[in-house]
Scaffold this motif. Sequence first.
Motif, short mmCIF file in Angstrom:
data_model
loop_
_atom_site.label_atom_id
_atom_site.label_comp_id
_atom_site.label_asym_id
_atom_site.label_seq_id
_atom_site.Cartn_x
_atom_site.Cartn_y
_atom_site.Cartn_z
N PRO A 193 -19.11 29.64 41.05
CA PRO A 193 -18.68 29.47 42.44
C PRO A 193 -19.70 28.67 43.24
CG PRO A 193 -18.39 31.74 41.73
CD PRO A 193 -19.17 31.06 40.65
N GLY A 194 -19.23 27.66 43.94
CA GLY A 194 -20.14 26.81 44.70
C GLY A 194 -20.79 25.74 43.86
N GLY A 195 -20.63 25.82 42.53
CA GLY A 195 -21.23 24.83 41.65
C GLY A 195 -22.72 24.94 41.52
N HIS A 196 -23.29 26.11 41.81
CA HIS A 196 -24.75 26.25 41.77
C HIS A 196 -25.27 26.54 40.37
CE1 HIS A 196 -24.99 25.99 46.09
NE2 HIS A 196 -24.06 26.92 46.21
N HIS A 197 -24.38 26.86 39.45
CA HIS A 197 -24.81 27.07 38.07
C HIS A 197 -23.64 26.82 37.12
CE1 HIS A 197 -23.93 30.97 40.07
NE2 HIS A 197 -23.13 31.14 39.04
N LEU A 198 -23.96 26.65 35.86
CA LEU A 198 -22.97 26.42 34.81
C LEU A 198 -23.19 27.42 33.69
CD1 LEU A 198 -23.31 22.53 34.39
CD2 LEU A 198 -21.37 23.70 35.44
N LEU A 199 -22.10 27.83 33.07
CA LEU A 199 -22.17 28.51 31.78
C LEU A 199 -21.74 27.51 30.72
CD1 LEU A 199 -20.55 32.05 32.30
CD2 LEU A 199 -22.97 31.43 32.36
N SER A 200 -22.43 27.52 29.57
CA SER A 200 -22.02 26.62 28.49
C SER A 200 -21.87 27.39 27.19
CB SER A 200 -23.04 25.48 28.32
OG SER A 200 -24.27 25.97 27.83
N TYR A 201 -20.90 26.94 26.39
CA TYR A 201 -20.62 27.52 25.08
C TYR A 201 -20.59 26.38 24.08
CZ TYR A 201 -18.75 31.35 27.98
OH TYR A 201 -18.57 32.34 28.92
N ASP A 202 -21.44 26.44 23.04
CA ASP A 202 -21.39 25.37 22.05
C ASP A 202 -20.33 25.70 21.01
OD1 ASP A 202 -22.50 27.00 20.02
OD2 ASP A 202 -24.53 26.42 20.56
N LEU A 203 -20.12 24.77 20.10
CA LEU A 203 -19.03 24.91 19.15
C LEU A 203 -19.26 25.98 18.10
CD1 LEU A 203 -17.88 21.21 18.65
CD2 LEU A 203 -17.10 22.92 20.28
N ASP A 204 -20.51 26.46 17.99
CA ASP A 204 -20.79 27.61 17.14
C ASP A 204 -20.65 28.85 18.01
OD1 ASP A 204 -21.56 29.35 15.17
OD2 ASP A 204 -23.69 28.86 15.28
N PHE A 205 -19.42 29.14 18.43
CA PHE A 205 -19.22 30.16 19.46
C PHE A 205 -19.31 31.59 18.93
CE2 PHE A 205 -15.18 28.11 18.32
CZ PHE A 205 -14.54 29.13 17.64
N ASN A 206 -19.74 31.76 17.69
CA ASN A 206 -20.00 33.11 17.19
C ASN A 206 -21.44 33.55 17.43
OD1 ASN A 206 -17.41 33.77 16.07
ND2 ASN A 206 -17.81 32.25 14.48
N LYS A 207 -22.24 32.63 17.96
CA LYS A 207 -23.65 32.98 18.21
C LYS A 207 -23.74 34.10 19.24
CE LYS A 207 -26.49 29.61 18.91
NZ LYS A 207 -27.06 28.32 19.39
N ASP A 209 -26.15 34.76 21.26
CA ASP A 209 -26.86 34.47 22.51
C ASP A 209 -26.04 33.62 23.48
OD1 ASP A 209 -26.84 32.20 20.99
OD2 ASP A 209 -28.95 31.71 21.29
N GLN A 210 -24.76 33.47 23.23
CA GLN A 210 -23.93 32.70 24.14
C GLN A 210 -23.37 33.60 25.24
OE1 GLN A 210 -21.88 29.20 23.09
NE2 GLN A 210 -21.80 29.80 20.93
N PRO A 211 -23.08 33.06 26.41
CA PRO A 211 -23.24 31.66 26.80
C PRO A 211 -24.65 31.36 27.30
CG PRO A 211 -22.25 32.86 28.59
CD PRO A 211 -22.42 33.86 27.47
N GLU A 212 -24.91 30.05 27.48
CA GLU A 212 -26.15 29.62 28.10
C GLU A 212 -25.94 29.49 29.59
OE1 GLU A 212 -29.22 26.54 26.60
OE2 GLU A 212 -27.39 26.19 25.41
N PHE A 213 -26.96 29.82 30.35
CA PHE A 213 -26.89 29.77 31.81
C PHE A 213 -27.72 28.59 32.29
CE2 PHE A 213 -28.29 30.86 36.07
CZ PHE A 213 -27.14 31.34 36.67
N HIS A 214 -27.14 27.73 33.14
CA HIS A 214 -27.84 26.56 33.66
C HIS A 214 -27.80 26.61 35.19
CE1 HIS A 214 -27.34 24.72 29.60
NE2 HIS A 214 -26.15 25.30 29.67
N GLU A 215 -28.95 26.61 35.79
CA GLU A 215 -29.02 26.58 37.26
C GLU A 215 -29.07 25.13 37.71
OE1 GLU A 215 -31.50 28.55 40.98
OE2 GLU A 215 -32.08 28.98 38.91
N LEU A 216 -28.31 24.81 38.75
CA LEU A 216 -28.23 23.45 39.26
C LEU A 216 -28.94 23.34 40.60
CD1 LEU A 216 -24.45 22.70 38.51
CD2 LEU A 216 -26.43 22.26 37.04
N GLN A 217 -29.65 22.25 40.78
CA GLN A 217 -30.30 21.96 42.04
C GLN A 217 -29.62 20.75 42.67
OE1 GLN A 217 -32.76 23.85 43.25
NE2 GLN A 217 -32.78 25.16 41.41
N PHE A 218 -29.36 20.83 43.98
CA PHE A 218 -28.64 19.75 44.67
C PHE A 218 -29.61 18.86 45.45
CE2 PHE A 218 -25.39 22.76 43.73
CZ PHE A 218 -24.25 22.00 43.54
N ARG A 219 -29.34 17.57 45.39
CA ARG A 219 -30.15 16.58 46.10
C ARG A 219 -29.25 15.62 46.89
NH1 ARG A 219 -34.59 14.39 41.66
NH2 ARG A 219 -36.10 16.10 41.85
#
Length: 366
Positions: A193-207, A209-219
């Motif tokens: 929500p708000g686009g402040h972070h992303l979740l990502s899932y790679d194609l080895d979706f049985n791992k 440790d998924q999903p990965e969390f990415h924080e976004l900074q706006f400029r």
Amino acid sequence: MSRLLSKLSPLIHKRSVRSFSSSTTGPYLQLSLSAKPSSEGVVNIGEIVLYDPAKQELLNLTDKPIPEEIVTAKWIGASKGWAFFLDTQDRCVLITDSLNPWACKSNPKLLTLPPLNPLFSCQTDVIWNVAMSSCPDDDEDWVVGIKSLGDQVSFCRPRRDLRWTKFQTPSDHFPTSNLTYSKRDRKFYLPGPGGHHLLSYDLDFNKADQPEFHELQFRNFPESLKYDSELSELFPSSCRTERFVESPSGDERFLVKWYAKGCLAYSSKITYETQRFMVFREEETTEERFMCYTDDIGDLCIFVSKSEAFCVPASSYPGLKPNSIYFVGFGLGIYDLTTRDVSIFRAPKDALNQIVSPYWFPPASS
């Protein structure tokens, strides 16, 4: 089956209808689909009407074979030119290319995926959107992702898996997030929500440790838009949704924020109309991702709807408007990033005003 969705006439006043004959199409929107049983009883013979935003005209496709299985199924999404349906009896997911203008005239493809069932405390009756890693014809090992309304996201390798691999997103953080696939780094993304972070899932979706969390900074957020943005997010009758979209080359990625305002209709229900878009170009460093505001995406135009968002170069499809966003969902029209003007396609007098399949389809060819 009859699906009429025609909330448009072109920006020009002339309403043109022609039979499809070219070997390629640009992006298009399906307006209507009607089908009647064939004498063989295996497929239905249908007629499809599409809208071509580049030529600003209607395309009439006749004698299209429509698989029997999708006639009573529920349409749940579209990705990369393939339509997704849910069998309401056994909950199997059906994928077909029969709505592609260049699908085989006599034998459209229909693929059946395992039944889609919910995790505990989640639901899969309402599908928010779908995404694929590639077209089934292009990759034997292609992956399908489905985002349900709420907290569940499900993945499947149709030619390998007998069941879906299901994940629960952080509670109440991604209920209406739109799933998209990045060819560049071979991952599925969900913007928060708000686009402040992303979740990502790679194609080895049985791992584990998924999903990965990415924080976004706006400029480079323009001062002139900050106050309006805050008002829109606080005003009760307004809403906002986000899309993460990749350019055709994979060299550029954008976060698109879509703002709509609520309007009271004659039925006393609130309907939403597009107010504006904000686009942020991704810039990555070794440490973090920055999303930089831009009102210039060059020759590109972005298509957003309930299907997976995509970009195309306007110069490849004469008639498309560069540096613009074509949208369907909160109304139907074009947003000019330079002028910040919204141009709405208006319904002709004899058209229905209900869009029942709000999906842009990407360019298709024979």
